[in-house]
Design a protein around this motif. Structure first.
Motif, PDB file in Angstrom:
ATOM      1  N   ARG A 120      -4.781   7.337  -1.400  1.00  0.00           N
ATOM      2  CA  ARG A 120      -4.210   6.031  -1.097  1.00  0.00           C
ATOM      3  C   ARG A 120      -4.289   5.141  -2.324  1.00  0.00           C
ATOM      4  O   ARG A 120      -5.137   5.322  -3.199  1.00  0.00           O
ATOM      5  CB  ARG A 120      -4.968   5.399   0.070  1.00  0.00           C
ATOM      6  CG  ARG A 120      -4.771   6.142   1.371  1.00  0.00           C
ATOM      7  CD  ARG A 120      -5.884   5.838   2.351  1.00  0.00           C
ATOM      8  NE  ARG A 120      -5.512   6.348   3.660  1.00  0.00           N
ATOM      9  CZ  ARG A 120      -5.116   5.580   4.671  1.00  0.00           C
ATOM     10  NH1 ARG A 120      -5.103   4.269   4.546  1.00  0.00           N
ATOM     11  NH2 ARG A 120      -4.750   6.106   5.807  1.00  0.00           N
ATOM     12  N   ILE A 129      -7.367   0.877   1.597  1.00  0.00           N
ATOM     13  CA  ILE A 129      -7.028   1.923   0.621  1.00  0.00           C
ATOM     14  C   ILE A 129      -8.269   2.614   0.107  1.00  0.00           C
ATOM     15  O   ILE A 129      -8.197   3.549  -0.685  1.00  0.00           O
ATOM     16  CB  ILE A 129      -6.223   1.345  -0.563  1.00  0.00           C
ATOM     17  CG1 ILE A 129      -7.064   0.309  -1.323  1.00  0.00           C
ATOM     18  CG2 ILE A 129      -4.919   0.770  -0.107  1.00  0.00           C
ATOM     19  CD1 ILE A 129      -6.410  -0.166  -2.609  1.00  0.00           C
ATOM     20  N   LYS A 173       0.830  -1.209   0.000  1.00  0.00           N
ATOM     21  CA  LYS A 173       0.000   0.000   0.000  1.00  0.00           C
ATOM     22  C   LYS A 173       0.864   1.259   0.000  1.00  0.00           C
ATOM     23  O   LYS A 173       1.910   1.311   0.653  1.00  0.00           O
ATOM     24  CB  LYS A 173      -0.940  -0.011   1.203  1.00  0.00           C
ATOM     25  CG  LYS A 173      -1.949  -1.157   1.123  1.00  0.00           C
ATOM     26  CD  LYS A 173      -2.662  -1.396   2.419  1.00  0.00           C
ATOM     27  CE  LYS A 173      -3.575  -2.624   2.302  1.00  0.00           C
ATOM     28  NZ  LYS A 173      -4.206  -2.974   3.579  1.00  0.00           N
ATOM     29  N   GLU A 202       0.114   8.195   7.531  1.00  0.00           N
ATOM     30  CA  GLU A 202      -1.320   8.486   7.508  1.00  0.00           C
ATOM     31  C   GLU A 202      -2.101   7.454   8.316  1.00  0.00           C
ATOM     32  O   GLU A 202      -3.081   7.781   8.988  1.00  0.00           O
ATOM     33  CB  GLU A 202      -1.828   8.517   6.052  1.00  0.00           C
ATOM     34  CG  GLU A 202      -1.270   9.667   5.230  1.00  0.00           C
ATOM     35  CD  GLU A 202      -1.670  11.017   5.795  1.00  0.00           C
ATOM     36  OE1 GLU A 202      -2.861  11.215   6.078  1.00  0.00           O
ATOM     37  OE2 GLU A 202      -0.782  11.859   5.991  1.00  0.00           O
ATOM     38  N   TRP A 203      -1.673   6.207   8.262  1.00  0.00           N
ATOM     39  CA  TRP A 203      -2.312   5.148   9.054  1.00  0.00           C
ATOM     40  C   TRP A 203      -2.228   5.486  10.534  1.00  0.00           C
ATOM     41  O   TRP A 203      -3.189   5.354  11.285  1.00  0.00           O
ATOM     42  CB  TRP A 203      -1.620   3.819   8.753  1.00  0.00           C
ATOM     43  CG  TRP A 203      -2.215   2.619   9.435  1.00  0.00           C
ATOM     44  CD1 TRP A 203      -3.159   1.780   8.935  1.00  0.00           C
ATOM     45  CD2 TRP A 203      -1.896   2.130  10.738  1.00  0.00           C
ATOM     46  NE1 TRP A 203      -3.449   0.787   9.841  1.00  0.00           N
ATOM     47  CE2 TRP A 203      -2.689   0.982  10.967  1.00  0.00           C
ATOM     48  CE3 TRP A 203      -1.023   2.535  11.745  1.00  0.00           C
ATOM     49  CZ2 TRP A 203      -2.629   0.250  12.147  1.00  0.00           C
ATOM     50  CZ3 TRP A 203      -0.963   1.818  12.923  1.00  0.00           C
ATOM     51  CH2 TRP A 203      -1.758   0.690  13.120  1.00  0.00           C
ATOM     52  N   PHE A 231       2.061   6.289   3.573  1.00  0.00           N
ATOM     53  CA  PHE A 231       0.882   5.494   3.929  1.00  0.00           C
ATOM     54  C   PHE A 231       0.941   5.110   5.408  1.00  0.00           C
ATOM     55  O   PHE A 231      -0.061   5.195   6.139  1.00  0.00           O
ATOM     56  CB  PHE A 231       0.809   4.236   3.063  1.00  0.00           C
ATOM     57  CG  PHE A 231      -0.425   3.401   3.317  1.00  0.00           C
ATOM     58  CD1 PHE A 231      -1.570   3.589   2.554  1.00  0.00           C
ATOM     59  CD2 PHE A 231      -0.456   2.446   4.326  1.00  0.00           C
ATOM     60  CE1 PHE A 231      -2.719   2.843   2.790  1.00  0.00           C
ATOM     61  CE2 PHE A 231      -1.588   1.695   4.574  1.00  0.00           C
ATOM     62  CZ  PHE A 231      -2.728   1.891   3.806  1.00  0.00           C
ATOM     63  N   ALA A 273       0.739   5.869  -0.558  1.00  0.00           N
ATOM     64  CA  ALA A 273      -0.057   7.102  -0.470  1.00  0.00           C
ATOM     65  C   ALA A 273       0.685   8.208  -1.185  1.00  0.00           C
ATOM     66  O   ALA A 273       1.922   8.201  -1.272  1.00  0.00           O
ATOM     67  CB  ALA A 273      -0.319   7.482   0.985  1.00  0.00           C
TER      68      ALA A 273
END
Length: 870
Positions: free
Chosen positions: A704, A762, A692, A744-745, A741, A694
């Motif tokens: 995402r 996502i 994943k 942001e998570w 990513f 971003a």
């Protein structure tokens, strides 16, 4: 006469010697020729004017012509300079390319991106959907220099236009250049865009230290409409209305002479009047016009009360025959030469400046000329009616009525005051233009109202309206802890024998004052229930402020001057320092308990409850930010409580014990990393399909996605994002995208308390969407009531199924009330300002044809049926 007998002649063939008295026809013919000659003379004058070329054509030609410049505009014809017979000639020609006309802009875009043309000119009409970034897949990968000739009024349009050269998969970001002249009034437009960009930046970054997109793009210096700008304007106007002798700007002598002519002219009229003294003769007469009376009142106020020393000096000079008006008259009638007059005028200017004619006095006169006076600036035009006090945008707007030199000088003067306020705030550690934090003894965020305002364009986006219940007070235990921390501080004036406030610029030159940190009590008889309690903390020698805490109001910052004059040495109130701390705590607790009521209720004189309510706009507000702000325009509607309209504040609502500093830089704790490692791919592993990623876009939005394909030669990766874009990335870029990513998570899980499974998806663009969307849309209004309700916002409202966040960032409008007429109640009603904005927004969207929530539900149901049948 027959038709063939009429003879037609040119206008210049008419004989001017015709006898006009012989017939009306002769008179008309002669007058016609004279009129034609006059018009021809005007046309010849126009032909002789050296007018500048069309700006777009001039840019095109001077940058190399159409062979070297890509033009992306909506026009069909242009003026092009070409060499013809040894000289440059301007030709009108149609824009043309290899294909159809509607493909010319695409062809020109490709010419620029390939490197065939190294300059591109864009207009607003052709800027939508055009990508001109230094893309890795094109031949021209030179860094873009994006020059903006004219800022758009709308901040979202500015972001859209600037985003043409700042997009995904670029080798380097662009360098932005803004062409803004030194004309003071033009800064008003830059300030408006900077304010909007700062607002958008703070909302998208979600941090109180966010300085917004305006700083990132180089417009931060034009963001005047903030708390420091307001304070600078108030300070500057205060000095101008008092004609303060201390001034940050030196007055140019030429402009001093203009003001001196005005002053001498008025004083000469007063002296020449036969009745009364010159002071009495300064007053206006009843038979004067309204404008004359206003001018004479202003001059009377200036000369008798603001600058009496200057007035006395000029009266003496006029009596001695040294009036600058008389000197200039002698120059005009030729009785004295310029060489003889100039030294005399220079001497009078010098003497007048020594007597107080400085830049503040000039501004006093200039502002009057554009309708700004001390009364109008404060909003008090007369006793019965109060208007809006002047704010920064209105001040900058009024400067547009001045000539260019005055505009430049007075705006630069304002910027100097702004710089002074910012410097002072930075020295005191209070400089913060980011998000305001809402906190207190307790903070409760209620389940929000949910609105789908954008219809089919973005049917999954929601604007959320949160109601926040705040207990703004401070209990005795917290107050005691704050007091002990202040006592332990080494840099505290409590331990100093005295503080020279005057030397520090706080107040009272030469006065020595002591502001000791501690608990204070107000024992006046007007407080029947309990004495008022205060905790005052001196912030030290380097600061001009004190922290003042009340049981019912919590913590506030006030200047030392205000604290001293209002509470410690005021005429009505003089607080007493508590020597018995235990008794102070008992009294504090008693007042804290008494204040357990709404802020609209009093528990004793001057004392109100500690519970307040705020309504915060959250969710997907960036796409419709301009419409929200436009809906806050009153358009002449009067305010209850006589308050002025201001822009909304970006606020962060957080529970007690959690501060922005706690999540500074969004740090990831070891436990968080461990938890994430259980569910997420390790970013230290080599990139692979399914990992994943971003990507942050201009404007702060984060999209995402995931790696969908790996290439070996050269090593690169194809990534697909939720907005539908497909981007090819190198290994380094993919690793950075994976790290983003992860960051942001962490924000979603740690800060917004989003479940890990949801944060890992996502599908999630932000935490609001994840919570706001339910499986089925459920409109608030029953079917059939959309056409009868006056509450237009409910037409777009839906039931909210998501969770309520612990931390919230959004827009808060001022706590105002509006008096509006209700058709259903057949009477005027008062509504809060946030509700007025919400209703106007909904009304505007309905006029634009936006789909209601019920219509969206019907369309979605029809789509489901179609899918099931198919």
């Amino acid at each position: 006469k027959g038709k063939g007998s009429i003879k037609r002649i040119q206008w210049d063939e008419i004989d001017l010697s015709l006898d006009t008295s012989a017939s009306v026809e002769n008179e008309r013919m002669v007058e016609y020729r004279k009129a034609c000659e006059k018009v021809k003379g005007w046309l010849d004058d126009v032909d002789d004017l050296a007018l500048p070329a069309n700006p777009l054509d001039r840019l095109l030609n001077e940058l190399g012509g159409p062979d070297k410049v890509a033009e992306l505009t909506g026009r069909k014809i242009r003026q092009v300079r070409r060499l013809s017979k040894g000289k440059m000639v301007v030709f009108y020609e149609k824009r043309k390319g290899a294909g159809r006309f509607d493909q010319i802009n695409v062809e020109e875009r490709n010419n620029f991106q390939s490197g065939k043309k190294l300059v591109a000119i864009l207009s607003e009409a052709a800027s939508t959907g055009i990508s001109l970034q230094a893309d890795k897949r094109v031949g021209n990968q030179k860094r873009r220099v994006h020059i903006t000739l004219e800022l758009p009024w709308s901040a979202d349009k500015a972001i859209q236009q600037l985003g043409r050269t700042h997009r995904a998969n670029q080798t380097s970001g662009p360098s932005y250049k803004f062409l803004i002249s030194d004309v003071g009034g033009e800064k008003r437009f830059a300030a408006a865009v900077a304010k909007r960009l700062a607002l958008m930046g703070a909302l998208t970054q979600g941090d109180r230290r966010a300085t917004g997109q305006s700083n990132a793009l180089g417009l931060g210096g034009f963001d005047f409409d903030n708390k420091f700008g307001k304070l600078a304007l108030k300070t500057m106007l205060g000095e101008i209305w008092k004609c303060n002798k201390n001034c940050l700007t030196d007055a140019p002598e030429k402009l001093v002479l203009d003001a001196l002519k005005t002053i001498d002219s008025r004083l000469s009229e007063a002296l020449d009047h036969g009745l009364g003294t010159w002071k009495k003769n300064l007053a206006p007469y009843s038979d004067d016009t309204k404008s004359e009376q206003d001018h004479y009142k202003m001059m009377e106020d200036l000369l008798l009360y603001k600058c009496p020393q200057l007035a006395e000096q000029r009266v003496k000079a006029i009596g001695e025959g040294k009036s600058v008006v008389k000197y200039l008259e002698k120059l005009l009638d030729g009785t004295e030469t310029k060489e003889a007059i100039k030294p005399k005028i220079d001497e009078e200017v010098k003497v007048a400046m020594e007597a107080g004619l400085n830049f503040n006095v000039l501004c006093f006169l200039w502002l009057f000329d554009v309708g700004v006076t001390e009364q109008s600036a404060s909003g008090a035009n007369n006793y019965f009616k109060k208007g809006k006090p002047i704010d920064v945008p209105k001040f900058l707007n009024r400067t547009l009525g001045m000539n260019l030199l005055r505009q430049k000088l007075i705006v630069e003067h304002f910027i100097k005051h702004l710089g002074k306020q910012v410097t002072l705030a930075k020295r005191e550690g209070t400089y913060d233009l980011g998000i305001q934090t809402i906190g207190g003894h307790s903070v409760v965020i209620e389940k929000p109202r949910s609105f789908c305002f954008r219809g089919l364009e973005a049917k999954d986006e929601r604007v959320l309206l949160y109601k926040v219940n705040l207990d703004r007070g401070m209990d005795a235990e917290t107050a005691m802890q704050l007091y002990k921390e202040a006592e332990a501080s080494s840099d505290n004036e409590t331990n100093s024998s005295a503080t020279n406030i005057g030397a520090g610029g706080f107040f009272g030159v030469g006065q020595v004052r002591i502001i000791k940190s501690g608990f204070y009590i107000d024992r006046r008889d007007v407080f029947k229930e309990v004495p008022r309690m205060f905790l005052i903390i001196n912030q030290g020698r380097a600061s001009n402020n004190c922290v003042v805490v009340r049981p019912n109001e919590g913590k506030k910052i006030w200047t030392k001057e205000f604290v001293w004059k209002t509470w410690l040495h005021g005429n009505a109130c003089q607080l007493t320092l508590c020597t018995d701390i235990n008794q102070a705590m008992v009294t504090w607790k008693k007042e804290f308990d008494l204040a357990d009521r709404p802020s609209s209720e009093r528990y004793q004189r001057y004392c109100y409850g500690r519970h307040t309510e705020s309504c915060i706009f959250g969710g997907d507000i960036i796409p419709i930010l301009n419409k929200i702000l436009a809906s806050s325009n009153l358009n002449g509607i009067g305010l209850a409580n006589d308050m002025s309209l201001v822009m909304p504040d970006v606020v962060r609502v957080e529970p007690p014990g959690k501060t922005p500093e706690d999540d500074s830089a969004n740090e990831v704790t070891e436990s968080t990393v461990d938890e994430q490692a259980e569910d997420e791919d390790d970013s230290s592993e080599p990139p692979a399909v399914g990992h994943k990623v971003a990507l942050k876009m201009l404007g702060g939005s984060v999209f995402r996605g995931a790696i969908t394909e790996c290439k070996d030669d050269p090593e690169s990766f194809i990534t697909t994002f939720t907005d539908g874009s497909v981007v090819e990335m190198s290994t380094d870029e993919v690793n950075k995208a994976r790290q983003l990513f992860d960051t942001e998570w962490t924000k979603l899980v740690v800060d917004a308390d989003v479940p890990k499974a949801v944060a890992s998806s996502i599908e999630v663009h932000n935490s609001v969407n994840a919570h706001a969307q339910g499986a089925t849309r459920r409109p608030i209004l029953p079917a059939g009531e959309e056409k009868t309700t006056e509450e237009y916002e409910k037409i777009f409202e839906e039931e909210y199924d998501g969770d309520v966040p612990d931390v919230l960032v959004g827009l808060e409008f001022p706590k105002k009330e509006l008096r509006l007429y209700s058709q259903s109640a057949h009477d005027h009603v008062f509504i809060p300002f946030w509700q007025f904005v919400l209703r106007k927004l909904a009304e505007r969207l309905l006029e634009e044809g936006a789909h209601s929530s019920r219509e969206l539900l019907n369309l979605e149901n029809a789509e489901r049926v179609k899918l099931q049948q198919g």
